[in-house]
Design a protein around this motif. Structure first.
Motif, PDB file in Angstrom:
ATOM      1  N   CYS A  15       0.815  -1.209   0.000  1.00  0.00           N
ATOM      2  CA  CYS A  15       0.000   0.000   0.000  1.00  0.00           C
ATOM      3  C   CYS A  15       0.849   1.260   0.000  1.00  0.00           C
ATOM      4  O   CYS A  15       1.913   1.307   0.620  1.00  0.00           O
ATOM      5  N   THR A  16       0.343   2.284  -0.695  1.00  0.00           N
ATOM      6  CA  THR A  16       0.948   3.613  -0.664  1.00  0.00           C
ATOM      7  C   THR A  16      -0.113   4.613  -0.248  1.00  0.00           C
ATOM      8  O   THR A  16      -1.278   4.501  -0.647  1.00  0.00           O
ATOM      9  N   VAL A  17       0.291   5.578   0.558  1.00  0.00           N
ATOM     10  CA  VAL A  17      -0.651   6.558   1.108  1.00  0.00           C
ATOM     11  C   VAL A  17      -0.370   7.929   0.494  1.00  0.00           C
ATOM     12  O   VAL A  17       0.786   8.343   0.383  1.00  0.00           O
ATOM     13  N   LYS A  18      -1.441   8.613   0.127  1.00  0.00           N
ATOM     14  CA  LYS A  18      -1.334   9.956  -0.442  1.00  0.00           C
ATOM     15  C   LYS A  18      -2.405  10.836   0.192  1.00  0.00           C
ATOM     16  O   LYS A  18      -3.587  10.485   0.181  1.00  0.00           O
ATOM     17  N   VAL A  19      -1.992  11.968   0.768  1.00  0.00           N
ATOM     18  CA  VAL A  19      -2.933  12.900   1.383  1.00  0.00           C
ATOM     19  C   VAL A  19      -3.586  13.728   0.286  1.00  0.00           C
ATOM     20  O   VAL A  19      -2.908  14.307  -0.561  1.00  0.00           O
ATOM     21  N   ILE A  20      -4.920  13.766   0.308  1.00  0.00           N
ATOM     22  CA  ILE A  20      -5.674  14.559  -0.671  1.00  0.00           C
ATOM     23  C   ILE A  20      -5.983  15.940  -0.112  1.00  0.00           C
ATOM     24  O   ILE A  20      -5.735  16.950  -0.746  1.00  0.00           O
ATOM     25  N   SER A  21      -6.536  15.960   1.117  1.00  0.00           N
ATOM     26  CA  SER A  21      -6.893  17.240   1.726  1.00  0.00           C
ATOM     27  C   SER A  21      -6.834  17.137   3.236  1.00  0.00           C
ATOM     28  O   SER A  21      -6.830  16.043   3.810  1.00  0.00           O
ATOM     29  N   LYS A  22      -6.793  18.335   3.860  1.00  0.00           N
ATOM     30  CA  LYS A  22      -6.770  18.412   5.320  1.00  0.00           C
ATOM     31  C   LYS A  22      -7.659  19.566   5.742  1.00  0.00           C
ATOM     32  O   LYS A  22      -7.527  20.679   5.233  1.00  0.00           O
ATOM     33  N   GLU A  23      -8.604  19.260   6.665  1.00  0.00           N
ATOM     34  CA  GLU A  23      -9.456  20.289   7.250  1.00  0.00           C
ATOM     35  C   GLU A  23      -9.343  20.160   8.758  1.00  0.00           C
ATOM     36  O   GLU A  23      -9.925  19.258   9.347  1.00  0.00           O
ATOM     37  N   GLY A  24      -8.597  21.046   9.377  1.00  0.00           N
ATOM     38  CA  GLY A  24      -8.360  20.955  10.815  1.00  0.00           C
ATOM     39  C   GLY A  24      -7.540  19.711  11.108  1.00  0.00           C
ATOM     40  O   GLY A  24      -6.417  19.556  10.623  1.00  0.00           O
ATOM     41  N   ASP A  25      -8.112  18.832  11.903  1.00  0.00           N
ATOM     42  CA  ASP A  25      -7.428  17.584  12.239  1.00  0.00           C
ATOM     43  C   ASP A  25      -7.911  16.415  11.391  1.00  0.00           C
ATOM     44  O   ASP A  25      -7.468  15.291  11.568  1.00  0.00           O
ATOM     45  N   MET A  26      -8.818  16.682  10.450  1.00  0.00           N
ATOM     46  CA  MET A  26      -9.387  15.636   9.618  1.00  0.00           C
ATOM     47  C   MET A  26      -8.649  15.578   8.277  1.00  0.00           C
ATOM     48  O   MET A  26      -8.533  16.586   7.582  1.00  0.00           O
ATOM     49  N   TYR A  27      -8.167  14.398   7.957  1.00  0.00           N
ATOM     50  CA  TYR A  27      -7.445  14.183   6.706  1.00  0.00           C
ATOM     51  C   TYR A  27      -8.282  13.313   5.774  1.00  0.00           C
ATOM     52  O   TYR A  27      -8.945  12.384   6.220  1.00  0.00           O
ATOM     53  N   SER A  28      -8.198  13.603   4.485  1.00  0.00           N
ATOM     54  CA  SER A  28      -8.749  12.724   3.454  1.00  0.00           C
ATOM     55  C   SER A  28      -7.557  12.172   2.691  1.00  0.00           C
ATOM     56  O   SER A  28      -6.684  12.931   2.250  1.00  0.00           O
ATOM     57  N   LEU A  29      -7.519  10.861   2.551  1.00  0.00           N
ATOM     58  CA  LEU A  29      -6.373  10.215   1.929  1.00  0.00           C
ATOM     59  C   LEU A  29      -6.818   9.232   0.873  1.00  0.00           C
ATOM     60  O   LEU A  29      -7.958   8.767   0.887  1.00  0.00           O
ATOM     61  N   LEU A  30      -5.912   8.895  -0.002  1.00  0.00           N
ATOM     62  CA  LEU A  30      -6.091   7.804  -0.938  1.00  0.00           C
ATOM     63  C   LEU A  30      -5.012   6.781  -0.644  1.00  0.00           C
ATOM     64  O   LEU A  30      -3.836   7.122  -0.540  1.00  0.00           O
ATOM     65  N   VAL A  31      -5.422   5.537  -0.500  1.00  0.00           N
ATOM     66  CA  VAL A  31      -4.464   4.455  -0.286  1.00  0.00           C
ATOM     67  C   VAL A  31      -4.551   3.541  -1.495  1.00  0.00           C
ATOM     68  O   VAL A  31      -5.608   2.988  -1.797  1.00  0.00           O
ATOM     69  N   GLY A  32      -3.433   3.422  -2.183  1.00  0.00           N
ATOM     70  CA  GLY A  32      -3.365   2.531  -3.329  1.00  0.00           C
ATOM     71  C   GLY A  32      -2.814   1.186  -2.904  1.00  0.00           C
ATOM     72  O   GLY A  32      -1.787   1.117  -2.231  1.00  0.00           O
ATOM     73  N   GLN A  33      -3.511   0.129  -3.260  1.00  0.00           N
ATOM     74  CA  GLN A  33      -3.060  -1.223  -2.928  1.00  0.00           C
ATOM     75  C   GLN A  33      -2.746  -1.950  -4.226  1.00  0.00           C
ATOM     76  O   GLN A  33      -3.617  -2.152  -5.070  1.00  0.00           O
ATOM     77  N   GLN A  34      -1.495  -2.347  -4.370  1.00  0.00           N
ATOM     78  CA  GLN A  34      -1.082  -3.047  -5.573  1.00  0.00           C
ATOM     79  C   GLN A  34      -1.386  -4.536  -5.425  1.00  0.00           C
ATOM     80  O   GLN A  34      -1.065  -5.149  -4.413  1.00  0.00           O
ATOM     81  N   LYS A  35      -2.002  -5.104  -6.466  1.00  0.00           N
ATOM     82  CA  LYS A  35      -2.349  -6.521  -6.483  1.00  0.00           C
ATOM     83  C   LYS A  35      -1.868  -7.115  -7.796  1.00  0.00           C
ATOM     84  O   LYS A  35      -1.801  -6.420  -8.810  1.00  0.00           O
ATOM     85  N   LEU A  36      -1.551  -8.384  -7.782  1.00  0.00           N
ATOM     86  CA  LEU A  36      -1.195  -9.092  -9.010  1.00  0.00           C
ATOM     87  C   LEU A  36      -2.380  -9.924  -9.453  1.00  0.00           C
ATOM     88  O   LEU A  36      -2.832 -10.809  -8.732  1.00  0.00           O
ATOM     89  N   ILE A  37      -2.887  -9.634 -10.633  1.00  0.00           N
ATOM     90  CA  ILE A  37      -3.980 -10.411 -11.204  1.00  0.00           C
ATOM     91  C   ILE A  37      -3.516 -10.891 -12.571  1.00  0.00           C
ATOM     92  O   ILE A  37      -3.214 -10.078 -13.450  1.00  0.00           O
ATOM     93  N   SER A  38      -3.428 -12.199 -12.710  1.00  0.00           N
ATOM     94  CA  SER A  38      -2.899 -12.825 -13.942  1.00  0.00           C
ATOM     95  C   SER A  38      -1.508 -12.286 -14.267  1.00  0.00           C
ATOM     96  O   SER A  38      -1.213 -11.933 -15.399  1.00  0.00           O
ATOM     97  N   ASN A  39      -0.675 -12.181 -13.214  1.00  0.00           N
ATOM     98  CA  ASN A  39       0.703 -11.691 -13.324  1.00  0.00           C
ATOM     99  C   ASN A  39       0.807 -10.263 -13.838  1.00  0.00           C
ATOM    100  O   ASN A  39       1.840  -9.853 -14.350  1.00  0.00           O
ATOM    101  N   LYS A  40      -0.279  -9.497 -13.731  1.00  0.00           N
ATOM    102  CA  LYS A  40      -0.268  -8.088 -14.105  1.00  0.00           C
ATOM    103  C   LYS A  40      -0.541  -7.251 -12.854  1.00  0.00           C
ATOM    104  O   LYS A  40      -1.524  -7.507 -12.144  1.00  0.00           O
ATOM    105  N   PRO A  41       0.320  -6.282 -12.566  1.00  0.00           N
ATOM    106  CA  PRO A  41       0.074  -5.440 -11.382  1.00  0.00           C
ATOM    107  C   PRO A  41      -1.089  -4.483 -11.620  1.00  0.00           C
ATOM    108  O   PRO A  41      -1.159  -3.803 -12.636  1.00  0.00           O
ATOM    109  N   ILE A  42      -2.004  -4.484 -10.689  1.00  0.00           N
ATOM    110  CA  ILE A  42      -3.172  -3.598 -10.726  1.00  0.00           C
ATOM    111  C   ILE A  42      -3.223  -2.870  -9.389  1.00  0.00           C
ATOM    112  O   ILE A  42      -2.994  -3.469  -8.332  1.00  0.00           O
ATOM    113  N   VAL A  43      -3.532  -1.583  -9.432  1.00  0.00           N
ATOM    114  CA  VAL A  43      -3.622  -0.784  -8.210  1.00  0.00           C
ATOM    115  C   VAL A  43      -5.084  -0.440  -7.954  1.00  0.00           C
ATOM    116  O   VAL A  43      -5.731   0.204  -8.779  1.00  0.00           O
ATOM    117  N   ASP A  44      -5.585  -0.903  -6.809  1.00  0.00           N
ATOM    118  CA  ASP A  44      -6.925  -0.509  -6.355  1.00  0.00           C
ATOM    119  C   ASP A  44      -6.753   0.649  -5.381  1.00  0.00           C
ATOM    120  O   ASP A  44      -5.877   0.616  -4.514  1.00  0.00           O
TER     121      ASP A  44
END
Length: 180
Positions: A15-44
């Protein structure tokens, strides 16, 4: 349960974490999870909301809400914010090894000692309760009286246990005359 949680900790490495926005103490983030499907890397990608002060996290995969297991996305978020301990709101008593469950008194062929005295007492009481309840289940008035009797018996037993516990504690009386 341990293996399920361990699996999420292993998936955290993908997993990789990326901060999208911050409002006060509240953060919105995107977490990308890399998976191998049929030997092809896919990021959800999963959206995470995280309150840094309260230390509450919500992931759109809803693994915690459905199975009460922290997902790799939430674990990655905790690591991103350098939280070295899981917040206490995510440590549920039902997963503790010290939890007391009522069904543990039931006989199981997997138990090492099925003839344990507490198991025998429990089975005898259940059998007695079952027989009494079976006699009075057909009428709501009879069932209500039985409920009241059971509540009274429970209160009496709690009082009895409390008086036994108090009699076991030695009373310490400090007497200046006896000390001298």
């Amino acid at each position: 349960m341990f293996r399920d949680v361990q699996e999420q900790f292993l998936k955290k490495a993908d997993c990789t974490v990326k901060v999208i926005s911050k409002e006060g103490d509240m953060y919105s983030l995107l977490v990308g999870q890399q998976k191998l499907i049929s030997n092809k890397p896919i990021v959800d990608t999963y959206k995470i909301s995280f309150d840094l002060v309260v230390r509450e996290c919500h992931c759109e995969c809803n693994l915690f809400q459905s199975k009460a297991i922290l997902c790799c996305h939430m674990l990655s978020t905790f690591a991103y914010f350098e939280l070295n301990e899981v917040p206490t709101c995510y440590i549920l008593a039902r997963w503790s090894k010290n939890v007391r469950r009522k069904h543990t008194f039931m006989k199981s062929c997997h138990d090492e000692n099925c003839s344990d005295e507490s198991n025998n007492l429990y089975r005898g009481l259940c059998s007695h309760f079952f027989n009494v309840a079976q006699d009075f289940v057909r009428n709501t008035e009879d069932a209500s009286i039985l409920h009241l009797a059971m509540d009274g018996a429970q209160t009496t037993l709690h009082d009895h246990r409390a008086s036994k516990d108090q009699s076991r504690v030695p009373s310490r009386q400090s007497n200046k005359a006896s000390e001298t």
